[in-house]
Design a protein around this motif. Structure first.
Motif, PDB file in Angstrom:
ATOM      1  N   VAL A  54       0.890  -1.190  -0.058  1.00 56.59           N
ATOM      2  CA  VAL A  54      -0.017  -0.204  -0.047  1.00 56.59           C
ATOM      3  C   VAL A  54       1.006   1.126  -0.016  1.00 56.59           C
ATOM      4  O   VAL A  54       0.509   2.000  -0.605  1.00 56.59           O
ATOM      5  CB  VAL A  54      -0.861  -0.149   1.338  1.00 56.59           C
ATOM      6  CG1 VAL A  54      -1.799   1.351   1.369  1.00 56.59           C
ATOM      7  CG2 VAL A  54      -1.950  -1.086   1.005  1.00 56.59           C
ATOM      8  N   GLU A  55       1.960   1.323   0.847  1.00 57.26           N
ATOM      9  CA  GLU A  55       2.832   2.508   1.263  1.00 57.26           C
ATOM     10  C   GLU A  55       3.864   2.585   0.201  1.00 57.26           C
ATOM     11  O   GLU A  55       4.174   3.838  -0.131  1.00 57.26           O
ATOM     12  CB  GLU A  55       3.127   2.518   2.692  1.00 57.26           C
ATOM     13  CG  GLU A  55       1.853   2.593   3.380  1.00 57.26           C
ATOM     14  CD  GLU A  55       0.955   4.152   3.203  1.00 57.26           C
ATOM     15  OE1 GLU A  55       1.478   5.123   2.870  1.00 57.26           O
ATOM     16  OE2 GLU A  55      -0.263   4.035   3.437  1.00 57.26           O
ATOM     17  N   TYR A  56       4.442   1.538  -0.192  1.00 55.25           N
ATOM     18  CA  TYR A  56       5.728   1.570  -0.835  1.00 55.25           C
ATOM     19  C   TYR A  56       5.711   0.597  -2.141  1.00 55.25           C
ATOM     20  O   TYR A  56       6.479  -0.275  -2.237  1.00 55.25           O
ATOM     21  CB  TYR A  56       6.967   1.175  -0.001  1.00 55.25           C
ATOM     22  CG  TYR A  56       7.018   1.961   1.175  1.00 55.25           C
ATOM     23  CD1 TYR A  56       7.597   3.276   1.141  1.00 55.25           C
ATOM     24  CD2 TYR A  56       6.374   1.744   2.256  1.00 55.25           C
ATOM     25  CE1 TYR A  56       7.935   4.254   2.225  1.00 55.25           C
ATOM     26  CE2 TYR A  56       6.518   2.597   3.632  1.00 55.25           C
ATOM     27  CZ  TYR A  56       7.102   3.790   3.689  1.00 55.25           C
ATOM     28  OH  TYR A  56       7.375   4.550   4.785  1.00 55.25           O
ATOM     29  N   PRO A  57       4.649   0.418  -3.016  1.00 57.46           N
ATOM     30  CA  PRO A  57       4.417  -0.431  -4.081  1.00 57.46           C
ATOM     31  C   PRO A  57       5.569  -0.521  -4.897  1.00 57.46           C
ATOM     32  O   PRO A  57       6.126  -1.517  -5.294  1.00 57.46           O
ATOM     33  CB  PRO A  57       3.309  -0.175  -4.566  1.00 57.46           C
ATOM     34  CG  PRO A  57       2.956   1.191  -4.389  1.00 57.46           C
ATOM     35  CD  PRO A  57       3.725   1.518  -2.981  1.00 57.46           C
ATOM     36  N   GLU A  58       6.303   0.519  -5.343  1.00 58.79           N
ATOM     37  CA  GLU A  58       7.210   0.464  -6.223  1.00 58.79           C
ATOM     38  C   GLU A  58       8.729  -0.179  -5.644  1.00 58.79           C
ATOM     39  O   GLU A  58       9.602  -0.600  -6.381  1.00 58.79           O
ATOM     40  CB  GLU A  58       7.690   1.861  -6.912  1.00 58.79           C
ATOM     41  CG  GLU A  58       8.354   2.654  -5.814  1.00 58.79           C
ATOM     42  CD  GLU A  58       7.162   3.602  -4.715  1.00 58.79           C
ATOM     43  OE1 GLU A  58       7.607   4.903  -4.799  1.00 58.79           O
ATOM     44  OE2 GLU A  58       6.036   3.079  -4.466  1.00 58.79           O
TER      45      GLU A  58
ATOM     46  N   LEU B 174      16.081   8.804   5.441  1.00 60.90           N
ATOM     47  CA  LEU B 174      16.350   7.376   6.072  1.00 60.90           C
ATOM     48  C   LEU B 174      14.917   7.034   6.356  1.00 60.90           C
ATOM     49  O   LEU B 174      14.006   7.386   7.040  1.00 60.90           O
ATOM     50  CB  LEU B 174      17.187   7.343   7.480  1.00 60.90           C
ATOM     51  CG  LEU B 174      18.672   7.815   7.275  1.00 60.90           C
ATOM     52  CD1 LEU B 174      19.197   7.596   8.567  1.00 60.90           C
ATOM     53  CD2 LEU B 174      19.254   6.921   6.433  1.00 60.90           C
ATOM     54  N   ILE B 175      14.434   6.010   5.648  1.00 59.52           N
ATOM     55  CA  ILE B 175      13.477   5.170   6.077  1.00 59.52           C
ATOM     56  C   ILE B 175      13.839   3.774   6.423  1.00 59.52           C
ATOM     57  O   ILE B 175      14.304   3.097   5.673  1.00 59.52           O
ATOM     58  CB  ILE B 175      12.319   5.162   4.784  1.00 59.52           C
ATOM     59  CG1 ILE B 175      11.854   6.473   4.341  1.00 59.52           C
ATOM     60  CG2 ILE B 175      10.859   4.417   5.328  1.00 59.52           C
ATOM     61  CD1 ILE B 175      11.036   6.663   3.340  1.00 59.52           C
ATOM     62  N   VAL B 176      13.945   3.644   7.771  1.00 63.40           N
ATOM     63  CA  VAL B 176      14.248   2.456   8.346  1.00 63.40           C
ATOM     64  C   VAL B 176      13.117   1.380   8.645  1.00 63.40           C
ATOM     65  O   VAL B 176      12.125   1.973   9.652  1.00 63.40           O
ATOM     66  CB  VAL B 176      15.160   2.719   9.498  1.00 63.40           C
ATOM     67  CG1 VAL B 176      15.671   1.223   9.840  1.00 63.40           C
ATOM     68  CG2 VAL B 176      16.310   3.510   9.082  1.00 63.40           C
ATOM     69  N   LYS B 177      13.204   0.111   8.014  1.00 62.52           N
ATOM     70  CA  LYS B 177      12.035  -0.800   8.481  1.00 62.52           C
ATOM     71  C   LYS B 177      12.657  -1.925   9.671  1.00 62.52           C
ATOM     72  O   LYS B 177      13.311  -2.687   9.199  1.00 62.52           O
ATOM     73  CB  LYS B 177      11.671  -1.622   7.195  1.00 62.52           C
ATOM     74  CG  LYS B 177      10.942  -0.637   6.135  1.00 62.52           C
ATOM     75  CD  LYS B 177      11.202  -1.410   4.803  1.00 62.52           C
ATOM     76  CE  LYS B 177      12.463  -1.936   4.304  1.00 62.52           C
ATOM     77  NZ  LYS B 177      12.295  -2.624   2.838  1.00 62.52           N
TER      78      LYS B 177
ATOM     79  N   THR C  90       5.328   4.319  11.688  1.00 61.42           N
ATOM     80  CA  THR C  90       4.198   3.543  11.749  1.00 61.42           C
ATOM     81  C   THR C  90       4.687   2.333  12.247  1.00 61.42           C
ATOM     82  O   THR C  90       5.800   1.658  12.150  1.00 61.42           O
ATOM     83  CB  THR C  90       3.918   3.186  10.329  1.00 61.42           C
ATOM     84  OG1 THR C  90       3.443   4.408   9.593  1.00 61.42           O
ATOM     85  CG2 THR C  90       2.758   2.357  10.170  1.00 61.42           C
ATOM     86  N   ALA C  91       3.870   1.820  13.407  1.00 62.97           N
ATOM     87  CA  ALA C  91       4.284   0.535  14.060  1.00 62.97           C
ATOM     88  C   ALA C  91       3.038  -0.584  13.679  1.00 62.97           C
ATOM     89  O   ALA C  91       2.042  -0.116  13.652  1.00 62.97           O
ATOM     90  CB  ALA C  91       4.223   0.715  15.438  1.00 62.97           C
TER      91      ALA C  91
ATOM     92  N   GLY D  52       4.921  -6.210  15.030  1.00 65.33           N
ATOM     93  CA  GLY D  52       6.316  -5.557  15.708  1.00 65.33           C
ATOM     94  C   GLY D  52       7.111  -4.945  14.770  1.00 65.33           C
ATOM     95  O   GLY D  52       8.117  -4.117  15.356  1.00 65.33           O
ATOM     96  N   ALA D  53       6.962  -5.084  13.589  1.00 59.93           N
ATOM     97  CA  ALA D  53       7.865  -4.188  12.687  1.00 59.93           C
ATOM     98  C   ALA D  53       7.349  -2.555  12.831  1.00 59.93           C
ATOM     99  O   ALA D  53       6.331  -2.367  13.100  1.00 59.93           O
ATOM    100  CB  ALA D  53       7.808  -4.463  11.051  1.00 59.93           C
TER     101      ALA D  53
END
Length: 199
Positions: free
Chosen positions: A43-47, A149-152, A182-183, A187-188
């Motif tokens: 949904v948020e990062y389909p590419e 930075l987008i850290v998963k 976003t949590a 747990g991610a």
């Protein structure tokens, strides 16, 4: 101007892979990939989903964040080992390597020149933001150019492994502003940080 975004999965103790550098999400991998994580990406990062995952999940959304992906040779070769020459044919795909002399795929551009100079050139062009896929060596070389930075974060620790940035990265403390989070129930946690404008 376009931004360079290091969008990467990390363990809680700051590692993106095990010590051997193998794909932690592969068939023999140890990375947790729960259903809500996959749905959030779709949904948020389909590419940012590889082509095979997009097909399996019937994801056709173009995405709004990135139109270009950058990878180092070691990161790219993880796909080559399983027969994938271009995991992101829906994006402009650049691989930085001084040893690969011929691209295994017509949709993959090889770059043997200075990564910083190339990224600065890409930033000046029109388009969406630029996704720095990894790995740690390329992220270390581009440390000064990363705008976001987008850290998963996975609910996982390794003890040792390959860090977010290679040990060869320049020592240069940078402050970051938390701009989104976003949590997930599994747990991610997705944390977005933007380079601080204040010293």
């Amino acid at each position: 101007m376009r931004h360079l975004v290091y969008y990467i999965a990390s363990t809680l103790d700051g590692f993106i892979a095990g010590p051997d550098g193998a794909d932690p999400t592969g068939p023999d991998g140890f990375w947790p990939i729960p259903e809500d994580y996959i749905q959030h990406l779709a949904v948020e990062y389909p590419e940012t989903l590889p082509a095979q995952a997009r097909t399996a999940l019937s994801v056709t959304a173009e995405g709004t964040r990135f139109d270009t992906v950058l990878a180092g040779r070691r990161c790219y070769e993880l796909g080559l080992r399983v027969g994938v020459t271009n995991a992101y044919p829906h994006l402009r795909h650049l691989v930085f390597s001084r040893t690969l002399t011929e691209s295994p795929d017509p949709g993959v551009e090889l770059v043997a020149t200075d990564p910083v100079a190339k990224v600065r050139e890409l930033k000046r062009a029109t388009g969406k933001d630029i996704w720095l896929l990894g790995g740690a060596e390329l992220a270390g070389a581009l440390y000064s150019e990363i705008d976001q930075l987008i850290v998963k974060f996975a609910p996982l620790t390794l003890g040792t492994g390959i860090p977010l940035f290679s040990r060869n990265a320049t020592f240069d403390p940078v402050n970051w502003d938390l701009t989104d989070h976003t949590a997930l129930k599994s747990g991610a946690v997705f944390l977005t940080y933007t380079r601080s404008s204040t010293a």
